[in-house]
Design a protein around this motif. Structure first.
Motif, short mmCIF file in Angstrom:
data_model
loop_
_atom_site.label_atom_id
_atom_site.label_comp_id
_atom_site.label_asym_id
_atom_site.label_seq_id
_atom_site.Cartn_x
_atom_site.Cartn_y
_atom_site.Cartn_z
N SER A 33 -33.05 63.48 -17.20
CA SER A 33 -34.15 63.27 -16.23
C SER A 33 -35.37 62.71 -16.94
CB SER A 33 -34.49 64.58 -15.52
OG SER A 33 -35.26 65.45 -16.34
N THR A 37 -37.21 59.06 -16.48
CA THR A 37 -38.66 58.91 -16.35
C THR A 37 -39.18 57.83 -17.29
OG1 THR A 37 -38.83 61.26 -15.80
CG2 THR A 37 -40.86 60.12 -16.37
N SER A 101 -44.97 61.71 -12.49
CA SER A 101 -44.06 60.79 -11.79
C SER A 101 -44.60 60.43 -10.42
CB SER A 101 -42.66 61.42 -11.66
OG SER A 101 -42.05 61.54 -12.93
N PHE A 134 -47.22 61.35 -20.18
CA PHE A 134 -45.80 61.67 -20.33
C PHE A 134 -45.39 61.66 -21.80
CE2 PHE A 134 -41.49 60.00 -20.97
CZ PHE A 134 -40.74 61.02 -20.37
N ALA A 193 -39.47 55.45 -9.98
CA ALA A 193 -40.26 56.65 -10.27
C ALA A 193 -39.92 57.79 -9.31
CB ALA A 193 -41.75 56.33 -10.20
N ALA A 196 -36.76 59.33 -10.64
CA ALA A 196 -37.08 60.16 -11.81
C ALA A 196 -37.70 61.49 -11.39
CB ALA A 196 -38.01 59.40 -12.75
N MET A 197 -38.61 61.44 -10.42
CA MET A 197 -39.28 62.66 -9.96
C MET A 197 -38.27 63.63 -9.34
SD MET A 197 -42.57 62.97 -7.42
CE MET A 197 -41.73 62.16 -6.06
N GLN A 200 -36.28 65.27 -12.07
CA GLN A 200 -37.07 66.31 -12.73
C GLN A 200 -37.09 67.60 -11.89
OE1 GLN A 200 -40.85 64.43 -13.16
NE2 GLN A 200 -40.32 63.41 -15.08
#
Length: 402
Positions: A33, A37, A101, A134, A193, A196-197, A200
């Motif tokens: 993850s 990101t 993110s 990040f 994004a 990716a969020m 996460q």
């Protein structure tokens, strides 16, 4: 920060160092993850390289002005890196990463919809905040997920997203821009994004803050000899890389006398080798960080030197551009891991210093490389790469064995 806090933090770090390096599915998912990101953030960072012409035309600005969207991202990132780990205080680090993110999503959407240059610049500044914060947290979070003894391999997976993004973003962005317009290409990075969020949210465990940081803590860290050497290694090697690599294409055009097609093929070899370098760099960093740094810098110095001496030959040019790519792929793993070994009790503060060092190196490399190529020709920046990379080798040999 109190003595009690330091002792508790040291104990926690010791537990992380003893953590098993055999990863389970949950660990893989969490680290992947973070790789997703890094891919989303760096794709957005490098995307303008393939969009400058249509972006400038649509907004009624020059291409030079449009290029400042990249400068805005880096400049804001350099400032934010010093403050990010201070401002987040004792917030849960999972919450912070998900929030970054979300900031990237909003910034990319603003950039895609921007009716004028200033709103585009604002969107890119938001991306710079997300990027720098990040990366400032990345080493500390990876160490908590996989154990300090496997940080190199963990960071290799995370920075794999960087290598893939630098290969894909400019070219894919240019294609999408031709088909659907540059705004659609920007919107695509917002979609990355979002993915990716979500990853996460699903995969990262709760990561309570171990201690809040202050600017005094960050600056106090710079008194450590290991931190000083680690920051200097980043400044030397990355300044050398960015001073020379930007001008590899002009070198291949004017010295090797290659046409556009072969140059694209050589640069593709550079990118593929960088992916391999990520993987190799992680294993080397965990085995012996001092020798990993020596090897990383020596490879870059040798590749640049060979190009300067024998780059008129096509086979030599292809081979050593590829070797340079291998060395570059190792650097985002080896250099942060090397710096973090000097501050196992303050990984987040060290992460801030790491990001600042990278951003300063990129800026200096671009400025000095431009002056050198104008003054000494296409081979000048590569010669500077040789000198700075060789200096990094000597610096690495001064470091204590670990």
């Amino acid at each position: 920060m109190t003595d009690t806090t330091l002792k508790l933090e040291d104990a926690a770090i010791d537990l992380d160092a003893a953590a098993p390096t055999t990863w389970n599915a949950a660990t893989w998912f969490a680290v992947i993850s973070l790789a997703a990101t890094s891919f989303a953030l760096v794709s957005a960072e490098f995307l303008p390289a393939g969009l400058l012409t249509p972006m400038a035309r649509d907004l009624g600005i020059s291409e030079g002005t449009a290029g400042q969207v990249v400068t805005a991202t880096a400049s804001v990132g350099a400032v934010t890196a010093m403050l990010s780990n201070v401002l987040i205080g004792r917030l849960n680090r999972k919450t912070v990463l998900v929030g970054l993110s979300a900031l990237a999503v909003g910034s990319n959407i603003l950039a895609a919809l921007a009716p004028n240059f200033w709103l585009l610049l604002l969107g890119r500044a938001g991306l710079g905040i997300a990027l720098s914060a990040f990366w400032a947290l990345s080493v500390a979070v990876v160490a908590r997920l996989v154990g300090a003894n496997a940080t190199g391999r963990g960071m290799a997976i995370v920075t794999l997203g960087v290598s893939l993004a630098t290969i894909a973003a400019p070219s894919v962005g240019a294609l999408i821009s031709d088909w659907l317009g540059w705004r659609s290409a920007m919107a695509l990075t917002a979609g990355l994004a979002v993915i990716a969020m979500l990853l996460q949210l699903l995969s990262l465990p709760t990561l309570p803050a171990r201690a809040s940081n202050s600017l005094a803590d960050v600056f106090r860290l710079t008194r450590r000899r290991g931190i000083q050497l680690g920051m200097l290694a980043i400044l030397l090697l990355m300044t050398g890389h960015f001073a020379g690599s930007v001008y590899v294409r002009p070198f291949l055009e004017h010295v090797t006398l290659l046409a556009t097609g072969p140059i694209a093929l050589a640069l593709l070899g550079f990118g593929v080798a960088a992916v391999i370098g990520n993987i190799a760099g992680g294993r080397m960093a965990d085995a012996n960080i001092r020798m990993a740094l020596v090897g990383n810098a020596a490879l870059m110095a040798f590749a640049a030197l060979a190009l300067v001496l024998w780059g008129v030959h096509i086979a030599v040019a292809f081979g050593f551009v590829t070797l340079w790519g291998l060395a570059f792929g190792m650097a985002p793993v080896v250099l942060p891991t090397n710096l973090s070994r000097a501050a196992p009790d303050a990984l987040e503060a060290a992460g801030s210093l790491m990001v600042v060092s990278f951003q300063v190196a990129i800026t200096i490399g671009a400025v000095v490389g431009g002056y050198v190529v104008d003054t000494y020709g296409a081979s000048g920046p590569l010669t500077l790469t040789v000198v700075l990379a060789a200096s990094t080798v000597m610096l690495a040999l001064l470091q204590p064995r670990t």
